[in-house]
Design an enzyme around this catalytic site. Sequence first.
Site, mmCIF file in Angstrom:
data_model
loop_
_atom_site.group_PDB
_atom_site.id
_atom_site.type_symbol
_atom_site.label_atom_id
_atom_site.label_comp_id
_atom_site.label_asym_id
_atom_site.label_seq_id
_atom_site.Cartn_x
_atom_site.Cartn_y
_atom_site.Cartn_z
ATOM 1 N N GLY A 10 71.923 98.851 87.650
ATOM 2 C CA GLY A 10 72.420 97.888 86.680
ATOM 3 C C GLY A 10 73.814 97.413 87.019
ATOM 4 C CG PHE A 11 77.450 94.770 84.962
ATOM 5 C CD1 PHE A 11 78.193 94.229 85.998
ATOM 6 C CD2 PHE A 11 78.071 94.980 83.730
ATOM 7 C CE1 PHE A 11 79.541 93.914 85.827
ATOM 8 C CE2 PHE A 11 79.402 94.655 83.538
ATOM 9 C CZ PHE A 11 80.148 94.127 84.591
ATOM 10 C CB THR A 35 67.705 95.691 82.487
ATOM 11 O OG1 THR A 35 68.188 97.041 82.530
ATOM 12 C CG2 THR A 35 66.817 95.520 81.263
ATOM 13 C CB VAL A 57 65.552 108.248 83.011
ATOM 14 C CG1 VAL A 57 65.911 107.378 81.830
ATOM 15 C CG2 VAL A 57 66.252 109.598 82.914
ATOM 16 C CB SER A 75 70.383 102.360 77.737
ATOM 17 O OG SER A 75 70.091 101.703 76.509
ATOM 18 C CE1 TYR A 145 72.731 99.972 74.350
ATOM 19 C CE2 TYR A 145 74.478 98.974 73.046
ATOM 20 C CZ TYR A 145 74.060 99.583 74.216
ATOM 21 O OH TYR A 145 74.944 99.820 75.237
ATOM 22 C CB THR A 175 82.482 96.315 80.797
ATOM 23 O OG1 THR A 175 83.009 97.425 80.048
ATOM 24 C CG2 THR A 175 82.949 96.429 82.231
ATOM 25 N NE ARG A 186 75.672 92.888 79.162
ATOM 26 C CZ ARG A 186 75.829 94.160 79.475
ATOM 27 N NH1 ARG A 186 76.991 94.735 79.327
ATOM 28 N NH2 ARG A 186 74.812 94.860 79.936
#
Length: 321
Positions: A10-11, A35, A57, A75, A145, A175, A186
């Site tokens: 992920g990012f 994702t 996971v 997540s 979430y 972030t 985002r």
Amino acid sequence: MRVVITGGAGFLGSHLCDALLRRGDSVVCVDDLSTGRLENLENARRSPAFWFVEADVTRGLGVPGPVDAVAHLASPASPPDYLRRPLQTLAAGSRGTEHALDLARRHRARFLLASTSEVYGSPQVHPQTEEYWGHVNPVGPRSVYDESKRFAEALTTAYRGALGVNTGIVRIFNTYGPRMRADDGRVVSNFISQALGGDPITVYGDGEQTRSFCYVDDLVRGLMAMLDSDHNGPVNLGNPAEFTVGQLAVMVREMTEISAPVHYRELPQDDPPRRRPAIERAVRTLGWRPLVDLTEGLGHTIEWFRSRSGELRGGEVTVAG
């Protein structure tokens, strides 16, 4: 160290992979690519000290060989992702966290939970300190979430108290930086991709709601400092400089040099009006503070999005973040 990173494609996870490899650690990245993206690991995969495991996971976590630390980042994290995958989000926070904790327990490894400022919900205390318990709607649209992370914190705390696992919790505030997806919903990626794509910038509400924006390099330094410590947390990681969403829209328009119009839409349910971390605990216990201001960080991020103009998507995506 040999570090297992869940959600490592992920990012944030991919930047953490790169940073750990640069300092000489070995990294096992576990990601189901729901994702995350393999291209985020382009640099990491060149290293002989890097291993990638495509796995979910929530179904279990078995890693052969030694494990010195486990960083649990797996997540869905952006609003469109967790709203599209509500059950998967809850599973990542519950079963996924349990499996990651069990891996750390079996290897007597350090465990790091990447929690979120969303545990504070729509806060009634400002700025948000780690002692604040939050103001969360447990049945609202964001609850999948918010509550998955709150449960993950409780589970992590229980493993430390009942089983003696060396755990640490960080609460990550907004972030941004290179490798954000243009369609992740985002606010920073939305505004930049809309401006560069020739679309109106969509502001939800009156634009007076505030956020704090931490550049990814700063955030990763904080994650590594927590990983290297034995502090149990929780510790806020974020940039305490506070900006309105409207101010961010103006900055993006000026820095992209594109006169994109601003369209205002109804504020989503439970969208927090103010968000800013108190970081005194991080400064005191980890010696950490952010170094990159918003103008510098936005410049790097805009440059990265410009280099990938073929991926830009127009349209309106609900901004939560």
